[in-house]
Design a protein around this motif. Structure first.
Motif, short mmCIF file in Angstrom:
data_model
loop_
_atom_site.label_atom_id
_atom_site.label_comp_id
_atom_site.label_asym_id
_atom_site.label_seq_id
_atom_site.Cartn_x
_atom_site.Cartn_y
_atom_site.Cartn_z
N PRO A 142 0.81 -1.22 0.00
CA PRO A 142 0.00 0.00 0.00
C PRO A 142 0.84 1.27 0.00
O PRO A 142 1.98 1.27 0.50
N ASN A 143 0.27 2.33 -0.52
CA ASN A 143 0.96 3.63 -0.52
C ASN A 143 0.35 4.57 0.52
O ASN A 143 0.59 5.77 0.49
N GLU A 144 -0.44 3.98 1.44
CA GLU A 144 -1.01 4.76 2.53
C GLU A 144 -1.30 3.80 3.68
O GLU A 144 -1.87 2.72 3.45
N PHE A 145 -0.92 4.18 4.89
CA PHE A 145 -1.19 3.34 6.05
C PHE A 145 -2.11 4.09 7.02
O PHE A 145 -2.14 5.32 7.02
N ASP A 146 -2.82 3.31 7.85
CA ASP A 146 -3.73 3.87 8.84
C ASP A 146 -2.91 4.39 10.03
O ASP A 146 -2.31 3.58 10.76
N THR B 242 11.46 -1.73 5.46
CA THR B 242 10.07 -2.15 5.26
C THR B 242 9.16 -1.31 6.13
O THR B 242 9.43 -1.17 7.33
N ALA B 243 8.13 -0.76 5.52
CA ALA B 243 7.07 -0.08 6.27
C ALA B 243 5.96 -1.11 6.49
O ALA B 243 5.54 -1.78 5.54
N VAL B 244 5.54 -1.25 7.74
CA VAL B 244 4.53 -2.26 8.09
C VAL B 244 3.37 -1.57 8.82
O VAL B 244 3.61 -0.71 9.66
N HIS C 71 12.25 7.83 15.88
CA HIS C 71 12.69 9.22 15.71
C HIS C 71 14.10 9.29 15.11
O HIS C 71 14.45 10.27 14.46
N GLN C 72 14.89 8.24 15.32
CA GLN C 72 16.24 8.19 14.72
C GLN C 72 16.15 7.93 13.21
O GLN C 72 16.97 8.40 12.44
N LEU C 73 15.16 7.11 12.82
CA LEU C 73 15.07 6.67 11.42
C LEU C 73 14.43 7.70 10.51
O LEU C 73 14.87 7.91 9.38
N THR C 74 13.35 8.31 11.00
CA THR C 74 12.50 9.09 10.10
C THR C 74 13.18 10.29 9.42
O THR C 74 12.81 10.60 8.28
N PRO C 75 14.18 10.93 10.04
CA PRO C 75 14.82 12.04 9.31
C PRO C 75 15.48 11.59 8.01
O PRO C 75 15.76 12.40 7.14
N HIS C 76 15.76 10.28 7.89
CA HIS C 76 16.50 9.78 6.74
C HIS C 76 15.60 9.27 5.61
O HIS C 76 16.09 8.77 4.60
N LEU C 77 14.28 9.37 5.80
CA LEU C 77 13.37 8.92 4.74
C LEU C 77 13.45 9.88 3.56
O LEU C 77 13.50 11.11 3.74
N ALA C 78 13.41 9.33 2.36
CA ALA C 78 13.40 10.17 1.16
C ALA C 78 12.00 10.78 1.00
O ALA C 78 11.02 10.24 1.53
N GLY C 79 11.93 11.86 0.25
CA GLY C 79 10.64 12.51 0.02
C GLY C 79 9.63 11.56 -0.60
O GLY C 79 8.43 11.63 -0.31
N SER C 80 10.11 10.62 -1.43
CA SER C 80 9.20 9.70 -2.13
C SER C 80 8.55 8.70 -1.17
O SER C 80 7.43 8.26 -1.41
N SER C 81 9.23 8.33 -0.12
CA SER C 81 8.67 7.33 0.80
C SER C 81 8.09 7.94 2.07
O SER C 81 7.29 7.32 2.77
N ARG D 88 5.29 -2.45 2.84
CA ARG D 88 5.88 -1.89 1.62
C ARG D 88 7.38 -1.84 1.84
O ARG D 88 7.88 -1.08 2.68
N GLN D 89 8.10 -2.69 1.13
CA GLN D 89 9.56 -2.66 1.20
C GLN D 89 10.02 -1.45 0.38
O GLN D 89 9.39 -1.10 -0.59
N PHE D 90 11.16 -0.85 0.79
CA PHE D 90 11.59 0.32 0.01
C PHE D 90 13.07 0.63 0.17
O PHE D 90 13.72 0.21 1.12
N ARG D 91 13.54 1.37 -0.84
CA ARG D 91 14.93 1.83 -0.86
C ARG D 91 15.00 3.35 -0.76
O ARG D 91 16.08 3.93 -0.83
N GLY D 92 13.85 3.97 -0.62
CA GLY D 92 13.80 5.43 -0.60
C GLY D 92 14.19 6.02 0.74
O GLY D 92 13.34 6.48 1.51
N PHE D 93 15.50 6.00 1.02
CA PHE D 93 16.02 6.63 2.26
C PHE D 93 17.49 6.94 2.03
O PHE D 93 18.11 6.42 1.09
#
Ligand SMILES: Cc1cc2nc3c(=O)[nH]c(=O)nc-3n(C[C@H](O)[C@H](O)[C@H](O)COP(=O)(O)O)c2cc1C
Length: 175
Positions: free
Chosen positions: A13-17, A148-150, A59-69, A122-127
């Protein structure tokens, strides 16, 4: 003979609850599913760094997410960093010829376990891999391969355009 329902129904999915929270027990089960994946020589050349939405690790991880993910990854109830064991420590000897292959199998196990529990991945490389490697102090002989976003898919979530096609799969012989 039919494709297993969980394989048929799995999607990214491209959107989570954002209201959904994952329990520590569920996270343990997902990691356990990965642990039971096959690997060359049972070398288990993988590691996982799991962070539930809002916790200190998240909070350590999220600053490194790419704009796409970022839009959907921030909504997920769990982020998992998937690492492969590339080298024997302090050497240039490969730990396993199959490290990335085996990590992929372990992540597939985790993904299928998640979907069978009513979750979605959603597995991803966008970071930013370099920055995340530095933040997590990943040793040189390990590599962050994917994340992976779960979570629970939002009712409005959609599959990426073209994602339901499997036209690139090649199987020989073709007859
Ligand atoms: C190794 C890997 C990397 C991926 N990287 C991204 C990514 O950076 N961004 C993204 O939106 N989706 C990413 N995906 C999700 C794929 O695009 C998705 O799995 C594919 O389109 C098939 O769709 P489905 O999983 O819904 O069947 C990735 C998937 C894999 C396995």
């Amino acid at each position: 003979m039919e494709l297993l329902p969980v394989l048929q129904q799995r999607w990214s999915p491209n959107e989570f609850d954002m209201q959904h929270e994952i329990s520590a027990g569920e996270v343990d089960l997902l990691l356990e599913a990965a642990r039971w994946a096959p690997s060359a020589g049972n070398s288990q050349p993988w590691a996982f760094h799991a962070a539930r939405r809002g916790d200190a690790r998240w909070h350590q991880l999220t600053p490194h997410l790419a704009g796409s993910s970022r839009p959907w990854a921030m909504q997920a109830s769990l982020l998992v960093v998937n690492l492969s064991h590339l080298y024997v420590a302090d050497t240039d000897w490969k730990y396993s010829e199959f490290a990335a292959y085996d990590l992929g199998q372990a992540v597939a196990h985790m993904t299928i376990q998640a979907h069978s529990m009513g979750l979605a991945c959603r597995q991803f490389r966008g970071f930013d891999k370099e920055a995340l490697t530095a933040t997590l102090e990943v040793p040189d002989h390990w590599e962050i391969t994917t994340m992976t976003a779960v979570g629970q898919a939002a009712p409005t979530a959609q599959r990426s355009p073209g994602a339901s096609s499997r036209d690139n799969t090649i199987v020989w012989p073709r007859d």
